[in-house]
Design a protein around this motif. Structure first.
Motif, PDB file in Angstrom:
ATOM      1  N   ALA A  18       2.056   5.511  -2.632  1.00 25.54           N
ATOM      2  CA  ALA A  18       1.005   5.898  -2.120  1.00 25.54           C
ATOM      3  C   ALA A  18      -0.014   4.568  -2.575  1.00 25.54           C
ATOM      4  O   ALA A  18      -0.739   4.675  -1.701  1.00 25.54           O
ATOM      5  CB  ALA A  18       0.504   7.365  -2.306  1.00 25.54           C
ATOM      6  N   CYS A  19      -0.109   4.639  -3.868  1.00 27.51           N
ATOM      7  CA  CYS A  19      -0.863   3.897  -4.568  1.00 27.51           C
ATOM      8  C   CYS A  19      -1.270   2.267  -4.016  1.00 27.51           C
ATOM      9  O   CYS A  19      -2.411   1.516  -3.762  1.00 27.51           O
ATOM     10  CB  CYS A  19      -1.310   3.527  -5.962  1.00 27.51           C
ATOM     11  SG  CYS A  19      -1.675   5.202  -6.941  1.00 27.51           S
ATOM     12  N   ALA A  31     -15.210   3.845  -1.679  1.00 29.80           N
ATOM     13  CA  ALA A  31     -14.637   5.188  -2.643  1.00 29.80           C
ATOM     14  C   ALA A  31     -12.908   3.867  -3.234  1.00 29.80           C
ATOM     15  O   ALA A  31     -12.738   3.933  -3.754  1.00 29.80           O
ATOM     16  CB  ALA A  31     -14.379   5.569  -1.743  1.00 29.80           C
ATOM     17  N   LEU A  32     -12.364   2.879  -1.656  1.00 31.51           N
ATOM     18  CA  LEU A  32     -11.256   2.633  -2.191  1.00 31.51           C
ATOM     19  C   LEU A  32     -11.544   0.973  -3.160  1.00 31.51           C
ATOM     20  O   LEU A  32     -10.130   1.122  -3.605  1.00 31.51           O
ATOM     21  CB  LEU A  32     -10.756   2.240  -0.585  1.00 31.51           C
ATOM     22  CG  LEU A  32      -9.377   1.618  -0.787  1.00 31.51           C
ATOM     23  CD1 LEU A  32      -8.575   2.256  -1.199  1.00 31.51           C
ATOM     24  CD2 LEU A  32      -9.083   1.103   0.536  1.00 31.51           C
ATOM     25  N   GLY A  33     -12.657   0.566  -2.816  1.00 34.65           N
ATOM     26  CA  GLY A  33     -12.467  -0.643  -3.950  1.00 34.65           C
ATOM     27  C   GLY A  33     -12.485  -0.711  -5.121  1.00 34.65           C
ATOM     28  O   GLY A  33     -11.750  -0.674  -6.337  1.00 34.65           O
ATOM     29  N   TYR A  71      -6.890   1.460 -10.847  1.00 34.43           N
ATOM     30  CA  TYR A  71      -5.088   1.133 -10.408  1.00 34.43           C
ATOM     31  C   TYR A  71      -5.045  -0.034 -11.138  1.00 34.43           C
ATOM     32  O   TYR A  71      -3.517  -0.614 -11.633  1.00 34.43           O
ATOM     33  CB  TYR A  71      -4.585   0.902  -8.803  1.00 34.43           C
ATOM     34  CG  TYR A  71      -3.437   0.326  -8.281  1.00 34.43           C
ATOM     35  CD1 TYR A  71      -1.828   1.301  -9.131  1.00 34.43           C
ATOM     36  CD2 TYR A  71      -2.980  -0.458  -8.149  1.00 34.43           C
ATOM     37  CE1 TYR A  71      -0.305   1.251  -8.467  1.00 34.43           C
ATOM     38  CE2 TYR A  71      -1.451  -0.581  -8.545  1.00 34.43           C
ATOM     39  CZ  TYR A  71      -0.566  -0.245  -8.283  1.00 34.43           C
ATOM     40  OH  TYR A  71       1.125  -0.844  -7.629  1.00 34.43           O
ATOM     41  N   ASN A  72      -4.854  -1.323 -10.658  1.00 33.50           N
ATOM     42  CA  ASN A  72      -5.248  -3.293 -11.018  1.00 33.50           C
ATOM     43  C   ASN A  72      -5.193  -3.013 -12.448  1.00 33.50           C
ATOM     44  O   ASN A  72      -4.425  -3.658 -13.097  1.00 33.50           O
ATOM     45  CB  ASN A  72      -6.182  -4.068 -10.448  1.00 33.50           C
ATOM     46  CG  ASN A  72      -5.615  -3.887  -8.556  1.00 33.50           C
ATOM     47  OD1 ASN A  72      -4.417  -3.660  -8.484  1.00 33.50           O
ATOM     48  ND2 ASN A  72      -6.685  -4.599  -8.391  1.00 33.50           N
ATOM     49  N   HIS A  99      -4.439  -0.324 -14.612  1.00 30.68           N
ATOM     50  CA  HIS A  99      -3.718   0.550 -15.018  1.00 30.68           C
ATOM     51  C   HIS A  99      -2.087   0.537 -14.853  1.00 30.68           C
ATOM     52  O   HIS A  99      -1.648   1.599 -14.260  1.00 30.68           O
ATOM     53  CB  HIS A  99      -4.219   2.196 -15.041  1.00 30.68           C
ATOM     54  CG  HIS A  99      -5.496   2.620 -16.029  1.00 30.68           C
ATOM     55  ND1 HIS A  99      -5.653   2.281 -17.186  1.00 30.68           N
ATOM     56  CD2 HIS A  99      -6.758   2.611 -15.531  1.00 30.68           C
ATOM     57  CE1 HIS A  99      -6.701   2.279 -17.843  1.00 30.68           C
ATOM     58  NE2 HIS A  99      -7.635   2.381 -16.239  1.00 30.68           N
ATOM     59  N   VAL A 100      -1.882  -0.412 -13.688  1.00 33.07           N
ATOM     60  CA  VAL A 100      -0.631  -0.388 -13.024  1.00 33.07           C
ATOM     61  C   VAL A 100       0.790   0.255 -14.134  1.00 33.07           C
ATOM     62  O   VAL A 100       1.591   0.152 -13.214  1.00 33.07           O
ATOM     63  CB  VAL A 100      -0.323  -2.435 -13.002  1.00 33.07           C
ATOM     64  CG1 VAL A 100       1.061  -2.384 -12.047  1.00 33.07           C
ATOM     65  CG2 VAL A 100      -1.433  -2.725 -11.968  1.00 33.07           C
ATOM     66  N   GLN A 101       0.419  -0.011 -15.109  1.00 30.77           N
ATOM     67  CA  GLN A 101       1.770   0.414 -15.863  1.00 30.77           C
ATOM     68  C   GLN A 101       2.123   1.274 -15.652  1.00 30.77           C
ATOM     69  O   GLN A 101       3.281   2.488 -15.675  1.00 30.77           O
ATOM     70  CB  GLN A 101       1.538  -0.279 -18.062  1.00 30.77           C
ATOM     71  CG  GLN A 101       2.964   0.433 -18.423  1.00 30.77           C
ATOM     72  CD  GLN A 101       2.863  -0.333 -20.000  1.00 30.77           C
ATOM     73  OE1 GLN A 101       2.042  -1.491 -20.147  1.00 30.77           O
ATOM     74  NE2 GLN A 101       3.494  -0.314 -20.517  1.00 30.77           N
ATOM     75  N   ASP A 102       0.990   2.464 -15.924  1.00 36.71           N
ATOM     76  CA  ASP A 102       0.707   3.609 -15.659  1.00 36.71           C
ATOM     77  C   ASP A 102       0.808   4.094 -14.168  1.00 36.71           C
ATOM     78  O   ASP A 102       1.883   5.346 -14.038  1.00 36.71           O
ATOM     79  CB  ASP A 102       0.139   4.558 -16.256  1.00 36.71           C
ATOM     80  CG  ASP A 102      -0.035   3.837 -17.614  1.00 36.71           C
ATOM     81  OD1 ASP A 102       0.476   4.625 -18.917  1.00 36.71           O
ATOM     82  OD2 ASP A 102      -1.388   3.278 -18.057  1.00 36.71           O
ATOM     83  N   LEU A 103       0.849   3.627 -13.139  1.00 40.84           N
ATOM     84  CA  LEU A 103       1.121   3.675 -11.671  1.00 40.84           C
ATOM     85  C   LEU A 103       1.749   3.069 -11.398  1.00 40.84           C
ATOM     86  O   LEU A 103       1.673   3.514 -10.019  1.00 40.84           O
ATOM     87  CB  LEU A 103      -0.538   3.743 -11.027  1.00 40.84           C
ATOM     88  CG  LEU A 103      -1.760   5.026 -12.036  1.00 40.84           C
ATOM     89  CD1 LEU A 103      -3.508   4.409 -11.784  1.00 40.84           C
ATOM     90  CD2 LEU A 103      -1.361   5.743 -11.992  1.00 40.84           C
ATOM     91  N   SER A 104       2.682   2.527 -11.426  1.00 46.04           N
ATOM     92  CA  SER A 104       3.949   1.037 -10.742  1.00 46.04           C
ATOM     93  C   SER A 104       4.363   1.982  -9.777  1.00 46.04           C
ATOM     94  O   SER A 104       5.469   1.639  -9.358  1.00 46.04           O
ATOM     95  CB  SER A 104       3.801   0.377 -10.977  1.00 46.04           C
ATOM     96  OG  SER A 104       5.186   1.057 -12.179  1.00 46.04           O
TER      97      SER A 104
END
Length: 327
Positions: free
Chosen positions: A290-291, A270-272, A278-279, A281-286
């Protein structure tokens, strides 16, 4: 103001403590804490969890509201015990007591519970509409100068009921998490709408909004091992857009059966998928520490933190997301 509604258990209280610095900086995040039932295997665990939360939040200087009149069946802690815990453990006066209103509670009972509170501010949690609205309205008008906020569960309070308290500080709370009976069932709607309340609460006349993070309003004191590992991640939408207008939630599931290959193997499956998302959409989640913690679990070396910690990281991310949207 954003109000994360959390249960007084380890994963949820630790998520708040891990972002205490962000909460203090934002100055517009105010957790609402609900005491919980004892775990069937550990008598007294509900009150101990509440005590640990009160002491911990006070230590890291996170102001919070604390429900001292449990409305959930079989919550063993009493109002007196919870008020005593606040008096003895809240060394920096971070807690504001909260009294619940429900459709099964008479106004006279609410008044008796208010009279047990210490002097000073308190808040009201409207779990559902009162059975006698005029009587409750008359009662609470006597305490208007002490009532800090009115919290309304959207599932139990309609627009008419909420509008009765126009002029007060009002917070609307929605439960955006659609709970499934089995983790595998999240695969049916693996990416779904969570809530747009953050973007519309002020237009509806509220001064704050809240949610139940990725746990949902219902509390379950125990449960068996999951055969499918699920990681829940909320995110701002549209991704890559000029402006966000919605919050969605994606459920990352293991492909294998944990009963056969073990929880750790399923977690990394699941983590993969989560890390790939995440990778992309880094701009939205940086903004999310927690990520970044999830990414770090891939290694090297890979680290399986146990499923309680996985839940804590997802809760923490959700609170970080709401802080990000409000700052």
């Amino acid at each position: 103001m954003y109000v994360p509604v959390i249960h007084a258990r380890q994963s949820e209280r630790q998520a708040i403590k891990n972002v205490a610095d962000k909460i203090r900086s934002a100055k517009n995040v105010y957790p609402l804490v609900i005491p919980v039932q004892d775990n069937p295997l550990t008598p007294g665990s509900g009150l101990r969890g509440a005590a640990q939360l009160i002491a911990g939040f006070s230590k890291v200087e996170v102001p919070f509201a604390f429900l001292v009149t449990p409305y959930v069946q079989k919550v063993q802690a009493t109002q007196t015990q919870l008020l005593d815990a606040i008096a003895n453990l809240d060394s920096k006066n971070m807690a504001t007591p909260v009294v619940a209103v429900t459709n099964g509670k008479a106004a006279s009972t609410v008044e008796a519970e208010i009279n047990l509170l210490p002097p000073g501010s308190f808040s009201i949690l409207h779990v559902s509409a009162a059975p006698n609205v005029p009587k409750l309205l008359g009662l609470l008008s006597k305490y208007a100068d002490r009532i800090q906020a009115h919290y309304f569960y959207a599932d139990g309070c309609d627009e008419w009921y909420c509008d009765i308290w126009q002029g007060a500080f009002r917070v609307l709370i929605e439960d955006g998490f659609v709970r499934q009976d089995r983790n595998a069932d999240y695969g049916t709607n693996w990416d779904e709408h969570y809530s747009d309340l953050a973007f519309r609460y002020s237009m509806e006349g509220f001064q704050g909004y809240g949610d139940h993070t990725i746990c949902g309003e219902k509390f379950f004191p125990g449960g068996g091992p999951a055969r499918t590992v699920a990681i829940h991640l909320t995110y701002p939408a549209p991704l890559g857009g000029a402006a966000y207008s919605d919050v969605r939630i994606r459920h990352f599931l293991s492909a294998s059966d944990a009963k056969s290959v073990g929880a750790a193997v399923c977690y990394f499956e699941a983590l993969g998928d989560l890390v790939a998302f995440y990778n992309a959409h880094v701009q939205d989640l940086s903004f999310s520490r927690a990520c970044q913690e999830f990414v770090g679990n891939l290694g090297p070396p890979p680290h399986f933190p146990q499923l309680g910690t996985v839940k804590r990281i997802s809760i923490q991310h959700h609170i970080e997301l709401m802080i990000h949207l409000k700052t």
